[in-house]
Design a protein around this motif. Structure first.
Motif: not given
Ligand code: HEM
Length: 173
Positions: A26, A143, A98, A46, A140, A30, A102-103, A23, A95, A105
């Protein structure tokens, strides 16, 4: 006092640590400036932590669905049991959303994602920019919902420990 099995406790604290770390990483990554030394590394961390959580999560879900019985302590009231069950159920859903969004994206261009020049993550499909936007919005929003739920979960655990003075928290440590 009967503690939760060691594997349950390890998975609990490991996933908790990863979800919280993901969290904050992430949220921070950004807004990083192109010239920051973390611009490249933090997203890679991340994705790495997130993919590790994705793997762990599949294991957690398999364990959940193959579990024969739920260990339930008689020290809890019915309402506490039901609330905990709902919070836990929601956690599993949020979760899962998420890690999947995430994966998808991170690998949306349909190419293998290479982390730190060694770890290769396969792409499952190719997604358009608008699909990635939608997934980003879901990622987002969910999260924040996950963190809100976490606060409730922690408040419940602390209430058991300090107000009711029962063994709910100790069983997980
Ligand atoms: C419980 C698990 C996760 C949490 C709590 C989390 C949390 C976050 C948060 C808070 C953001 C920022 C959102 C924003 O303000 O735009 C973010 C962005 C992102 N996360 Fe995660 N994430 C998790 C799992 C994952 C996984 C498994 C992946 C990939 C393997 C991933 C890939 C990304 C990507 C690609 C972004 C966008 C980055 C961008 O906008 O440039 N996340 N994540």
């Amino acid at each position: 006092m009967k503690k939760h099995p060691l594997l349950t406790r390890i998975l609990h604290w490991l996933t908790a640590f990863l979800v919280i770390g993901l969290f904050f990483s992430g949220w921070y990554m950004v807004d990083l400036d192109y010239y920051s030394q973390w611009y490249q590394t933090l997203p890679e961390l991340h994705f790495l932590g997130g993919s590790f959580l994705l793997g762990l999560w599949l294991w957690v879900l398999i364990r959940l669905f193959s579990a024969k019985k739920v260990i339930f302590s008689e020290q809890h009231k019915l309402i506490e049991h039901l609330t905990a069950k709902w919070v836990k159920g929601l956690f599993y859903i949020l979760v899962s959303v998420m890690v999947v969004t995430g994966y998808l994206m991170a690998t949306a261009d349909g190419e293998v994602l290479v982390l730190f020049e060694v770890i290769k993550l396969p792409a499952l499909s190719h997604f358009s920019a608008s699909q990635v936007d939608t997934m980003g919005w879901i990622h987002e929003s969910v999260s924040y919902a996950t963190m809100l739920l976490l606060v409730l979960h922690v408040a419940g655990a602390l209430k058991h420990h300090f107000v009711d003075k029962d063994a709910t928290l100790k069983r997980m440590i």
